[in-house]
Design an enzyme around this catalytic site. Structure first.
Site, short mmCIF file in Angstrom:
data_model
loop_
_atom_site.label_atom_id
_atom_site.label_comp_id
_atom_site.label_asym_id
_atom_site.label_seq_id
_atom_site.Cartn_x
_atom_site.Cartn_y
_atom_site.Cartn_z
CE LYS A 19 -2.06 -0.98 3.90
NZ LYS A 19 -1.58 -2.34 4.23
NE ARG A 94 -4.76 -0.86 9.07
CZ ARG A 94 -3.76 -0.31 8.39
NH1 ARG A 94 -3.90 0.85 7.82
NH2 ARG A 94 -2.62 -0.96 8.27
NE ARG A 133 7.79 -2.36 6.76
CZ ARG A 133 6.51 -2.04 6.61
NH1 ARG A 133 6.14 -1.26 5.61
NH2 ARG A 133 5.61 -2.51 7.42
NE ARG A 139 6.06 -0.06 10.28
CZ ARG A 139 5.09 -0.06 9.39
NH1 ARG A 139 5.23 0.60 8.26
NH2 ARG A 139 3.98 -0.71 9.63
NE ARG A 150 1.57 -4.66 11.13
CZ ARG A 150 2.78 -4.55 10.58
NH1 ARG A 150 3.85 -5.01 11.21
NH2 ARG A 150 2.92 -4.01 9.41
P1 B4P Z 1 3.68 -1.85 2.41
O1 B4P Z 1 2.56 -2.79 2.23
O2 B4P Z 1 3.75 -0.68 1.51
O3 B4P Z 1 3.58 -1.53 3.96
P2 B4P Z 1 2.68 -0.49 4.68
O4 B4P Z 1 2.02 0.49 3.80
O5 B4P Z 1 3.62 0.05 5.67
O6 B4P Z 1 1.47 -1.30 5.33
P3 B4P Z 1 1.23 -1.75 6.80
O7 B4P Z 1 -0.15 -2.33 6.82
O8 B4P Z 1 2.36 -2.65 7.22
O9 B4P Z 1 1.34 -0.48 7.73
P4 B4P Z 1 0.51 0.84 8.01
O10 B4P Z 1 1.52 1.92 8.03
O11 B4P Z 1 -0.64 1.04 7.08
O12 B4P Z 1 5.12 -2.49 2.25
C1 B4P Z 1 5.63 -3.53 3.01
C2 B4P Z 1 7.02 -3.95 2.52
O13 B4P Z 1 6.92 -4.64 1.28
C3 B4P Z 1 7.98 -2.79 2.26
O14 B4P Z 1 9.24 -3.12 2.79
C4 B4P Z 1 8.07 -2.69 0.76
O15 B4P Z 1 9.33 -2.25 0.30
C5 B4P Z 1 7.81 -4.11 0.32
N1 B4P Z 1 7.16 -4.20 -0.98
C6 B4P Z 1 6.15 -3.43 -1.43
N2 B4P Z 1 5.79 -3.77 -2.69
C7 B4P Z 1 6.58 -4.86 -3.02
C8 B4P Z 1 6.68 -5.69 -4.18
N3 B4P Z 1 5.89 -5.53 -5.27
N4 B4P Z 1 7.60 -6.69 -4.17
C9 B4P Z 1 8.39 -6.88 -3.08
N5 B4P Z 1 8.34 -6.12 -1.96
C10 B4P Z 1 7.44 -5.11 -1.93
O16 B4P Z 1 -0.11 0.60 9.48
C11 B4P Z 1 0.71 0.37 10.62
C12 B4P Z 1 -0.12 0.35 11.92
O17 B4P Z 1 -0.73 1.67 12.15
C13 B4P Z 1 -1.33 -0.60 11.95
O18 B4P Z 1 -0.96 -1.92 12.33
C14 B4P Z 1 -2.24 0.10 13.00
O19 B4P Z 1 -1.81 -0.15 14.31
C15 B4P Z 1 -2.04 1.58 12.72
N6 B4P Z 1 -3.04 2.12 11.75
C16 B4P Z 1 -2.77 2.61 10.51
N7 B4P Z 1 -3.91 3.02 9.90
C17 B4P Z 1 -4.92 2.78 10.78
C18 B4P Z 1 -6.33 2.96 10.72
N8 B4P Z 1 -6.94 3.48 9.62
N9 B4P Z 1 -7.08 2.59 11.79
C19 B4P Z 1 -6.51 2.09 12.90
N10 B4P Z 1 -5.17 1.88 13.02
C20 B4P Z 1 -4.37 2.23 11.97
#
Ligand code: B4P
Length: 192
Positions: A19, A94, A133, A139, A150
């Site tokens: 994402k 979410r 990551r 992180r 998660r």
């Molecule tokens: P991403 O999938 O981009 O990770 P993310 O956006 O950080 O999603 P995540 O769900 O983990 O965290 P978020 O910040 O939303 O990438 C993951 C890895 O994969 C990276 O290292 C990337 O380089 C790699 N990658 C990507 N594409 C690839 C590909 N094609 N091939 C290989 N590798 C690839 O949320 C974090 C926390 O915040 C949640 O657990 C929650 O506690 C809180 N939170 C956030 N939003 C919330 C909400 N709306 N409501 C309540 N809590 C919330």
């Protein structure tokens, strides 16, 4: 593409689906304001704000931050846009409560959701990406126990939104497997 007109996209998918990675590319390509609730929360934690202090332990446990806090944070950011609403929501909504709040909020701004993009990736690949990551960025919620939690939270609280947006004909399913460029090309195609 009609720039200067309202556009509201959201990117959803399990942790590690890409994402954040795709949101940055898509926001740049379509000139949208990227609102990543995860990044916003991490900024609050880093600054030690009142919200950050509440969110820190919740995030480290892999749980979701309460809806009311998230909704207020997103509302403030959307309200700060002073022309047509052009936003890309990354990781929000979410929960069903957040999805309903978003609908109300967009109505207040005289607009509606354009499309909900769902990135789909198999679970082994998700865990492998997040562990990689963890090694690279350290992180605090990227350890195996929290990652599994998660995933479970995603299945229980966020997956119902897939049906919610499908019923409104807003859902666009995209495979998140393959290279970042391949995934981006697929997203671009479903938005044509
Ligand atoms: P991403 O999938 O981009 O990770 P993310 O956006 O950080 O999603 P995540 O769900 O983990 O965290 P978020 O910040 O939303 O990438 C993951 C890895 O994969 C990276 O290292 C990337 O380089 C790699 N990658 C990507 N594409 C690839 C590909 N094609 N091939 C290989 N590798 C690839 O949320 C974090 C926390 O915040 C949640 O657990 C929650 O506690 C809180 N939170 C956030 N939003 C919330 C909400 N709306 N409501 C309540 N809590 C919330």
């Amino acid at each position: 593409m009609a720039l200067g007109h309202a556009e509201v996209l959201l990117l959803m998918g399990p942790p590690g689906a890409g994402k954040g990675t795709q949101a940055s590319k898509l926001a740049r390509a379509r000139q949208l304001l990227k609102l990543s609730t995860g990044d916003m929360l991490r900024n609050h934690v880093a600054q030690g704000s009142a919200l950050g202090q509440q969110a820190k332990a919740i995030m480290e446990a892999g749980e979701l931050v309460p809806d009311a806090l998230i909704i207020a944070m997103v509302k403030e950011a959307i309200a700060a846009q002073n022309s047509d609403v052009r936003v890309l929501l990354d990781g929000f909504p979410r929960t069903p409560g957040q999805a309903e709040a978003l609908e109300t909020l967009l109505r207040e701004f005289d607009t509606a959701l354009t499309a909900a993009i769902l990135l789909e990736v198999n679970e082994d690949e998700l865990v492998a990406r997040l562990l990689k990551r963890a090694q690279e960025e350290g992180r605090s919620d990227d350890n195996e126990a929290t990652i599994r939690r998660r995933m479970q939270v995603y299945r229980e609280q966020t997956q119902p939104l897939v049906d919610y947006y499908a019923a409104k004909s807003k859902l666009r399913r995209v495979s998140g497997e393959g290279s970042v460029e391949e995934v981006f090309a697929r997203i671009t195609e479903v938005l044509l």
